[in-house]
Design an enzyme around this catalytic site. Structure first.
Site, PDB file in Angstrom:
ATOM      1  N   LYS A 246       0.835  -1.198   0.000  1.00  0.00           N
ATOM      2  CA  LYS A 246       0.000   0.000   0.000  1.00  0.00           C
ATOM      3  C   LYS A 246       0.874   1.254   0.000  1.00  0.00           C
ATOM      4  O   LYS A 246       2.015   1.163   0.412  1.00  0.00           O
ATOM      5  CB  LYS A 246      -0.922  -0.010   1.207  1.00  0.00           C
ATOM      6  CG  LYS A 246      -0.164   0.143   2.547  1.00  0.00           C
ATOM      7  CD  LYS A 246      -1.068   0.525   3.648  1.00  0.00           C
ATOM      8  CE  LYS A 246      -0.991   1.987   3.940  1.00  0.00           C
ATOM      9  NZ  LYS A 246       0.065   2.374   4.872  1.00  0.00           N
TER      10      LYS A 246
ATOM     11  N   HIS B 114      -1.364  -5.329   5.955  1.00  0.00           N
ATOM     12  CA  HIS B 114      -0.906  -6.164   7.078  1.00  0.00           C
ATOM     13  C   HIS B 114      -1.931  -6.203   8.213  1.00  0.00           C
ATOM     14  O   HIS B 114      -1.874  -7.068   9.066  1.00  0.00           O
ATOM     15  CB  HIS B 114       0.482  -5.730   7.572  1.00  0.00           C
ATOM     16  CG  HIS B 114       0.484  -4.512   8.432  1.00  0.00           C
ATOM     17  ND1 HIS B 114       0.382  -3.246   7.919  1.00  0.00           N
ATOM     18  CD2 HIS B 114       0.582  -4.354   9.773  1.00  0.00           C
ATOM     19  CE1 HIS B 114       0.414  -2.370   8.916  1.00  0.00           C
ATOM     20  NE2 HIS B 114       0.541  -3.021  10.060  1.00  0.00           N
TER      21      HIS B 114
ATOM     22  N   GLU C  52      -1.715   6.515  17.278  1.00  0.00           N
ATOM     23  CA  GLU C  52      -0.355   6.026  17.559  1.00  0.00           C
ATOM     24  C   GLU C  52       0.464   7.060  18.318  1.00  0.00           C
ATOM     25  O   GLU C  52       0.265   8.267  18.160  1.00  0.00           O
ATOM     26  CB  GLU C  52       0.358   5.725  16.240  1.00  0.00           C
ATOM     27  CG  GLU C  52      -0.341   4.682  15.412  1.00  0.00           C
ATOM     28  CD  GLU C  52       0.409   4.440  14.110  1.00  0.00           C
ATOM     29  OE1 GLU C  52       1.195   3.487  14.076  1.00  0.00           O
ATOM     30  OE2 GLU C  52       0.224   5.203  13.160  1.00  0.00           O
TER      31      GLU C  52
ATOM     32  N   ASP D   3      -2.865   7.011   4.453  1.00  0.00           N
ATOM     33  CA  ASP D   3      -1.969   6.041   5.087  1.00  0.00           C
ATOM     34  C   ASP D   3      -2.736   5.032   5.936  1.00  0.00           C
ATOM     35  O   ASP D   3      -2.377   3.854   5.982  1.00  0.00           O
ATOM     36  CB  ASP D   3      -0.961   6.804   5.968  1.00  0.00           C
ATOM     37  CG  ASP D   3       0.081   5.897   6.594  1.00  0.00           C
ATOM     38  OD1 ASP D   3       0.686   5.106   5.848  1.00  0.00           O
ATOM     39  OD2 ASP D   3       0.294   5.966   7.820  1.00  0.00           O
TER      40      ASP D   3
ATOM     41  N   HIS E  38      -6.173   0.524   5.754  1.00  0.00           N
ATOM     42  CA  HIS E  38      -6.396  -0.405   6.859  1.00  0.00           C
ATOM     43  C   HIS E  38      -7.786  -0.314   7.503  1.00  0.00           C
ATOM     44  O   HIS E  38      -8.453  -1.322   7.698  1.00  0.00           O
ATOM     45  CB  HIS E  38      -5.362  -0.151   7.947  1.00  0.00           C
ATOM     46  CG  HIS E  38      -3.941  -0.246   7.472  1.00  0.00           C
ATOM     47  ND1 HIS E  38      -3.478  -1.280   6.709  1.00  0.00           N
ATOM     48  CD2 HIS E  38      -2.879   0.569   7.673  1.00  0.00           C
ATOM     49  CE1 HIS E  38      -2.191  -1.101   6.463  1.00  0.00           C
ATOM     50  NE2 HIS E  38      -1.808   0.014   7.030  1.00  0.00           N
TER      51      HIS E  38
ATOM     52  N   LYS F 226      -1.170  10.371  14.387  1.00  0.00           N
ATOM     53  CA  LYS F 226       0.214  10.170  14.841  1.00  0.00           C
ATOM     54  C   LYS F 226       0.496  11.128  15.996  1.00  0.00           C
ATOM     55  O   LYS F 226      -0.113  12.209  16.080  1.00  0.00           O
ATOM     56  CB  LYS F 226       1.189  10.497  13.711  1.00  0.00           C
ATOM     57  CG  LYS F 226       1.033   9.595  12.499  1.00  0.00           C
ATOM     58  CD  LYS F 226       2.168   8.614  12.410  1.00  0.00           C
ATOM     59  CE  LYS F 226       2.081   7.745  11.187  1.00  0.00           C
ATOM     60  NZ  LYS F 226       2.225   6.324  11.479  1.00  0.00           N
TER      61      LYS F 226
END
Ligand code: BG6
Length: 455
Positions: free
Chosen positions: A137, A167, A205, A224, A229, A328
């Protein structure tokens, strides 16, 4: 997991093997897989950077060392090779494929634009029968480029030999969602919009840019994380039960949900938020302002925190907001699916109103928490909130190991199908264009905080 095939011998040819992804995720994932299973795999690396076979073998040995006994690497070292090459050049690609002793798995650890150029170059070659393509990706950079890339790939190999990597689909908890939902009367009977008021999928995160400015500044949190995801997680949360657990049925049901998903009220300006971090401390790490990170162009106005509310327009879910959020440098590490049930009416005679029941699935730790209203301790005429917690042992395979297992065995169950990749772009296209037109303010939050207030 579907029935495992006994895999043939394969050669994994990593294009872009000099990059961070190969070292940080791909090789350790492969090491966790090869330590647990007796597969015959040749590991080849190719990139523009100069590197010797010996240095490549050392990198493989070190990767095994991160997850298991480094000696487990020994049997893979003799056949491992590193070739310095321009992977967009058809002639050099031909030599790389010739260096594969077995059926090639061509792994594109490359930015989307380079991946497209390599695919165009591969059209000029005759690929060995059974060649598989594994693509990292983001898949394309928007809906148009994703469609073009899919068309190009379809000219190279059949769709069952294409593995678009996510993932998250290799995270045990993501798969556990299916077990939990469909193996329990308790969940299945409330898993709909009559009982559920709201679902949030949150992946906040602690990490900042970690030297990935060159890539991240052109993606941002929306592309992202949410576009790839979190939409896959949404599809598993919302899908109907597949009649069989195989790549056709599972992916068809996931794709059906994605096709039914659109921005809440079709109003991206009212249903999305974006922000980026300013200087601050996350734990005891000081982070500079996002705009002062190396590789960042402030004029791109890239967000490091994105939140979008979506609707899944099916009979089961119509009218239930699905809020996707990821950021983030947030002070509280959160990887959760939070389900809030509709409130029950007040119970006569009891002090205190019942809080809505809640279900929390932790995507990383595998924990499940049920938030229930029960009678008060010591005073059964009152009501109070209790939490029941179940923890899970997650398997030894790293997420990349699980995804790679599918590729080595030729089972695309855990990879993203062509139409799904396009739907993910289609869903967020209106948000991307509203943000480009500045219809949604770019807010700020200090690194280490919980993000802007009031979202
Ligand atoms: C990657 C993103 O795909 O997923 C990263 O590019 C992100 O920015 C990562 O940090 C999160 O996944 P994990 O498994 O590292 O928590």
């Amino acid at each position: 997991m579907t029935k495992r095939n006994v895999p043939e011998s394969v050669s994994i040819l990593i294009l872009g093997a000099g990059g961070d992804l190969t070292k940080r995720l791909l090789l350790p994932g492969l090491a966790s897989l090869l330590s647990a299973h007796d597969y015959d795999v040749q590991v080849l690396g190719a990139a523009q950077e100069e590197r010797t076979d010996e240095q490549w073998r050392q990198l493989i040995r070190d990767s095994f060392g991160q997850v298991t006994d480094p000696q487990n690497a020994d049997r893979y070292l003799e056949s491992a090779r590193y070739i310095t090459a321009d992977v967009t050049d058809p002639e050099q690609l031909r030599l790389l494929i010739q260096a594969c002793d077995h059926t090639p798995i061509i792994y594109f650890a490359l930015p989307p634009a380079v991946t497209a150029r390599v695919c165009a170059a591969l059209r000029q070659l005759d690929l060995p029968a059974g060649t598989r393509l594994a693509l990292e990706k983001p898949f394309g950079t928007d809906l148009t480029s994703a469609r073009a890339l899919n068309r190009l790939i379809a000219q190279l190999v059949p769709e069952e030999q294409v593995f678009r990597i996510d993932h998250f689909l290799g995270m045990s908890m993501v798969l556990n969602i299916l077990g939990l939902r469909f193996a329990n009367q308790f969940f299945e009977s409330v898993w709909n919009g009559r009982r559920i008021e709201r679902i949030e999928i949150v992946y906040d995160e602690l990490l900042g840019l970690e030297g990935r400015g060159g890539y991240y500044d052109r993606a941002g949190a929306l592309i992202d994380m949410l576009q790839s995801h979190l939409l896959e997680v949404l599809a598993l949360i919302a899908m109907e039960q597949p009649p069989r657990l195989n790549e056709v049925e599972l992916r068809s049901n996931a794709a059906q949900i994605l096709r039914a998903t659109h921005v809440w009220g079709d109003d991206p300006a009212a249903s999305s938020h974006r922000a980026r971090y300013t200087a601050g401390k996350v734990g005891d790490r000081s982070l500079p302002s996002y705009t002062d990170e190396p590789g960042v162009d402030p004029a791109l106005k890239t967000e490091t925190l994105a939140q979008v509310t979506l609707e899944v327009d099916t009979a089961r879910w119509r009218g239930v907001p699905f809020v996707l959020r990821s950021g983030k440098a947030i002070g509280n590490y959160t990887t959760q699916v939070r389900v809030r049930l509709r409130p029950v009416p007040e119970i006569p005679g009891f002090g205190g109103a019942p809080a809505p029941d809640s279900i929390m699935l932790d995507l990383k730790s595998g924990a499940v928490e049920l938030g229930l209203t029960m009678n008060g301790s010591g005073d059964p005429f009152t009501l109070e909130r209790s939490t029941l917690v179940a923890k899970k042992e997650l398997g030894d395979l790293l997420p990349y190991g699980q995804v790679l297992q599918g590729i080595v065995e030729g089972d695309p169950l855990l990879s993203v199908r062509a139409d799904m990749a396009e739907e993910c772009w289609r869903i967020f296209d209106p948000v991307i264009s509203a943000w480009r037109k500045d219809e949604v303010p770019l807010e700020e939050y200090p690194a280490g905080s919980l993000g802007p207030k009031g979202w």
